[in-house]
Scaffold this motif. Structure first.
Motif, PDB file in Angstrom:
ATOM      1  N   ILE A 147       0.792  -1.193  -0.032  1.00  0.00           N
ATOM      2  CA  ILE A 147       0.162   0.028  -0.051  1.00  0.00           C
ATOM      3  C   ILE A 147       0.876   1.131   0.075  1.00  0.00           C
ATOM      4  O   ILE A 147       1.622   1.469   0.857  1.00  0.00           O
ATOM      5  CB  ILE A 147      -1.004  -0.021   1.161  1.00  0.00           C
ATOM      6  CG1 ILE A 147      -1.908  -1.176   1.324  1.00  0.00           C
ATOM      7  CG2 ILE A 147      -1.930   1.261   1.131  1.00  0.00           C
ATOM      8  CD1 ILE A 147      -2.447  -1.333   2.576  1.00  0.00           C
ATOM      9  N   ILE A 148       0.699   2.170  -0.884  1.00  0.00           N
ATOM     10  CA  ILE A 148       1.402   3.207  -1.257  1.00  0.00           C
ATOM     11  C   ILE A 148       0.511   4.308  -0.957  1.00  0.00           C
ATOM     12  O   ILE A 148      -0.572   4.823  -1.676  1.00  0.00           O
ATOM     13  CB  ILE A 148       2.330   3.202  -2.564  1.00  0.00           C
ATOM     14  CG1 ILE A 148       2.951   2.224  -2.675  1.00  0.00           C
ATOM     15  CG2 ILE A 148       2.863   4.652  -2.739  1.00  0.00           C
ATOM     16  CD1 ILE A 148       2.951   1.670  -3.994  1.00  0.00           C
ATOM     17  N   THR A 149       0.694   5.427   0.141  1.00  0.00           N
ATOM     18  CA  THR A 149      -0.116   6.582   0.473  1.00  0.00           C
ATOM     19  C   THR A 149       0.797   7.776   0.445  1.00  0.00           C
ATOM     20  O   THR A 149       1.841   7.766   1.561  1.00  0.00           O
ATOM     21  CB  THR A 149      -0.677   6.232   1.819  1.00  0.00           C
ATOM     22  OG1 THR A 149      -1.268   5.066   1.747  1.00  0.00           O
ATOM     23  CG2 THR A 149      -1.757   7.138   2.029  1.00  0.00           C
ATOM     24  N   PRO A 150       0.603   8.706  -0.276  1.00  0.00           N
ATOM     25  CA  PRO A 150       1.177  10.007  -0.284  1.00  0.00           C
ATOM     26  C   PRO A 150       1.378  10.692   1.165  1.00  0.00           C
ATOM     27  O   PRO A 150       0.170  10.632   1.541  1.00  0.00           O
ATOM     28  CB  PRO A 150       0.682  10.680  -1.378  1.00  0.00           C
ATOM     29  CG  PRO A 150       0.114   9.985  -2.336  1.00  0.00           C
ATOM     30  CD  PRO A 150      -0.476   8.706  -1.536  1.00  0.00           C
ATOM     31  N   VAL A 151       2.365  11.174   1.394  1.00  0.00           N
ATOM     32  CA  VAL A 151       2.163  11.987   2.794  1.00  0.00           C
ATOM     33  C   VAL A 151       1.538  13.256   2.371  1.00  0.00           C
ATOM     34  O   VAL A 151       0.756  13.641   3.304  1.00  0.00           O
ATOM     35  CB  VAL A 151       3.608  12.390   3.292  1.00  0.00           C
ATOM     36  CG1 VAL A 151       3.634  13.489   4.448  1.00  0.00           C
ATOM     37  CG2 VAL A 151       4.300  10.738   3.799  1.00  0.00           C
ATOM     38  N   GLU A 152       1.693  14.019   1.234  1.00  0.00           N
ATOM     39  CA  GLU A 152       1.188  15.264   0.736  1.00  0.00           C
ATOM     40  C   GLU A 152       1.328  15.152  -0.717  1.00  0.00           C
ATOM     41  O   GLU A 152       2.296  14.978  -1.453  1.00  0.00           O
ATOM     42  CB  GLU A 152       1.670  16.317   1.483  1.00  0.00           C
ATOM     43  CG  GLU A 152       1.224  17.466   1.254  1.00  0.00           C
ATOM     44  CD  GLU A 152       1.497  18.583   2.151  1.00  0.00           C
ATOM     45  OE1 GLU A 152       1.523  19.945   1.790  1.00  0.00           O
ATOM     46  OE2 GLU A 152       2.418  18.591   3.161  1.00  0.00           O
ATOM     47  N   GLY A 153       0.389  15.876  -1.458  1.00  0.00           N
ATOM     48  CA  GLY A 153       0.602  15.892  -2.641  1.00  0.00           C
ATOM     49  C   GLY A 153       0.454  14.708  -3.596  1.00  0.00           C
ATOM     50  O   GLY A 153       0.316  13.612  -3.246  1.00  0.00           O
ATOM     51  N   VAL A 154       0.705  14.747  -4.957  1.00  0.00           N
ATOM     52  CA  VAL A 154       0.891  13.480  -6.090  1.00  0.00           C
ATOM     53  C   VAL A 154       2.363  13.081  -5.844  1.00  0.00           C
ATOM     54  O   VAL A 154       3.202  13.736  -5.678  1.00  0.00           O
ATOM     55  CB  VAL A 154       0.574  14.199  -7.332  1.00  0.00           C
ATOM     56  CG1 VAL A 154       0.771  13.396  -8.533  1.00  0.00           C
ATOM     57  CG2 VAL A 154      -0.799  15.030  -7.757  1.00  0.00           C
ATOM     58  N   VAL A 155       2.101  11.784  -5.933  1.00  0.00           N
ATOM     59  CA  VAL A 155       3.768  10.963  -5.749  1.00  0.00           C
ATOM     60  C   VAL A 155       3.548  10.175  -7.244  1.00  0.00           C
ATOM     61  O   VAL A 155       2.776   9.435  -7.518  1.00  0.00           O
ATOM     62  CB  VAL A 155       3.447  10.204  -4.765  1.00  0.00           C
ATOM     63  CG1 VAL A 155       4.703   9.169  -4.689  1.00  0.00           C
ATOM     64  CG2 VAL A 155       3.552  10.959  -3.487  1.00  0.00           C
ATOM     65  N   ASN A 156       4.894  10.293  -7.787  1.00  0.00           N
ATOM     66  CA  ASN A 156       5.366   9.481  -8.874  1.00  0.00           C
ATOM     67  C   ASN A 156       6.178   8.446  -8.185  1.00  0.00           C
ATOM     68  O   ASN A 156       7.049   8.789  -7.429  1.00  0.00           O
ATOM     69  CB  ASN A 156       5.844  10.098 -10.049  1.00  0.00           C
ATOM     70  CG  ASN A 156       5.022  11.200 -10.326  1.00  0.00           C
ATOM     71  OD1 ASN A 156       3.961  10.761 -11.217  1.00  0.00           O
ATOM     72  ND2 ASN A 156       5.223  12.565 -10.412  1.00  0.00           N
ATOM     73  N   TYR A 157       5.967   7.015  -8.541  1.00  0.00           N
ATOM     74  CA  TYR A 157       6.871   6.175  -8.054  1.00  0.00           C
ATOM     75  C   TYR A 157       7.297   5.039  -9.033  1.00  0.00           C
ATOM     76  O   TYR A 157       6.693   4.766 -10.049  1.00  0.00           O
ATOM     77  CB  TYR A 157       6.220   5.623  -6.673  1.00  0.00           C
ATOM     78  CG  TYR A 157       5.168   4.496  -7.053  1.00  0.00           C
ATOM     79  CD1 TYR A 157       5.412   3.416  -7.335  1.00  0.00           C
ATOM     80  CD2 TYR A 157       3.821   5.100  -6.905  1.00  0.00           C
ATOM     81  CE1 TYR A 157       4.458   2.335  -7.534  1.00  0.00           C
ATOM     82  CE2 TYR A 157       2.832   4.275  -7.166  1.00  0.00           C
ATOM     83  CZ  TYR A 157       2.851   2.949  -7.575  1.00  0.00           C
ATOM     84  OH  TYR A 157       1.885   2.114  -7.744  1.00  0.00           O
ATOM     85  N   ASP A 158       8.412   4.494  -8.598  1.00  0.00           N
ATOM     86  CA  ASP A 158       8.701   3.180  -9.078  1.00  0.00           C
ATOM     87  C   ASP A 158       8.846   2.055  -8.354  1.00  0.00           C
ATOM     88  O   ASP A 158       9.297   2.192  -7.311  1.00  0.00           O
ATOM     89  CB  ASP A 158      10.081   3.168  -9.732  1.00  0.00           C
ATOM     90  CG  ASP A 158      10.213   4.134 -11.144  1.00  0.00           C
ATOM     91  OD1 ASP A 158       9.273   4.069 -11.711  1.00  0.00           O
ATOM     92  OD2 ASP A 158      11.118   5.131 -11.013  1.00  0.00           O
ATOM     93  N   LEU A 159       8.039   0.911  -8.442  1.00  0.00           N
ATOM     94  CA  LEU A 159       8.423  -0.264  -7.678  1.00  0.00           C
ATOM     95  C   LEU A 159       8.516  -1.573  -8.520  1.00  0.00           C
ATOM     96  O   LEU A 159       7.920  -1.709  -9.335  1.00  0.00           O
ATOM     97  CB  LEU A 159       6.608  -0.554  -6.974  1.00  0.00           C
ATOM     98  CG  LEU A 159       6.694  -1.851  -6.298  1.00  0.00           C
ATOM     99  CD1 LEU A 159       7.665  -1.613  -4.963  1.00  0.00           C
ATOM    100  CD2 LEU A 159       5.191  -1.998  -5.692  1.00  0.00           C
TER     101      LEU A 159
END
Length: 127
Positions: free
Chosen positions: A107-119
C-alpha cells in the motif's frame, strides 16, 4: 477517506519474467498516486518464496506490506496488522524476506500531494 487503486500480479511459472538464474520479477511498475488517495499493488504467491522489493518515489510516502485479510481491514478503515511498514520515505527496499503462500498488498499512500513512483518486486525460491 482514502480511495484506492489496486493492481494485481499473479506469480506462476508461465507469466513471470526471469531476472537471473534464481529470481523472478512479479511487479515492475511506474505509476502515480493522486493527493488524498492510496494505491495498492497486489500479488499472489502460489508457494513460499523469498521476496525482494525496491521502491523509489519523488515525494514522501507511507508504504505498508500486508496480507489479504489485513488489507480488507485497511479498506474498511479498521485496525490492521502489517508485515512491514515505513513512514515518510522516498526509498524502500526489502531483501530475502520469506513470505508464505498467499495474497499480499503493498500500500502506497502519499504524505502530501501527488507522488510518482517506481516499484519492482521479485521472488526467489526458498532453499
Amino acid at each position: 477517506v482514502f480511495l484506492g487503486i489496486i493492481f494485481w500480479s499473479l506469480i506462476s511459472a508461465i507469466d513471470v519474467a526471469k531476472l537471473d538464474f534464481s529470481r523472478y520479477q512479479i511487479i515492475n511498475s511506474s505509476k502515480s498516486v493522486p493527493d488524498g488517495y492510496y494505491r495498492a499493488e497486489g500479488f499472489i504467491l502460489n508457494k513460499s518464496f523469498f521476496v525482494y522489493a525496491d521502491f523509489a518515489s519523488d515525494e514522501p510516502v507511507n508504504i505498508t506490506l500486508v496480507e489479504l485479510g489485513e488489507f480488507e481491514k485497511f479498506e474498511r478503515n479498521e485496525e490492521y496488522f502489517y508485515i512491514e511498514a515505513m513512514h515518510d520515505i522516498t526509498l524502500w527496499e526489502i531483501e530475502n524476506y520469506p513470505l508464505e503462500k498467499g495474497t499480499y498488498y503493498i500500500i502506497i499512500t502519499p504524505v502530501e500531494g501527488v507522488v510518482n513512483y517506481d516499484l519492482n518486486v521479485s521472488v526467489a525460491d526458498l532453499p
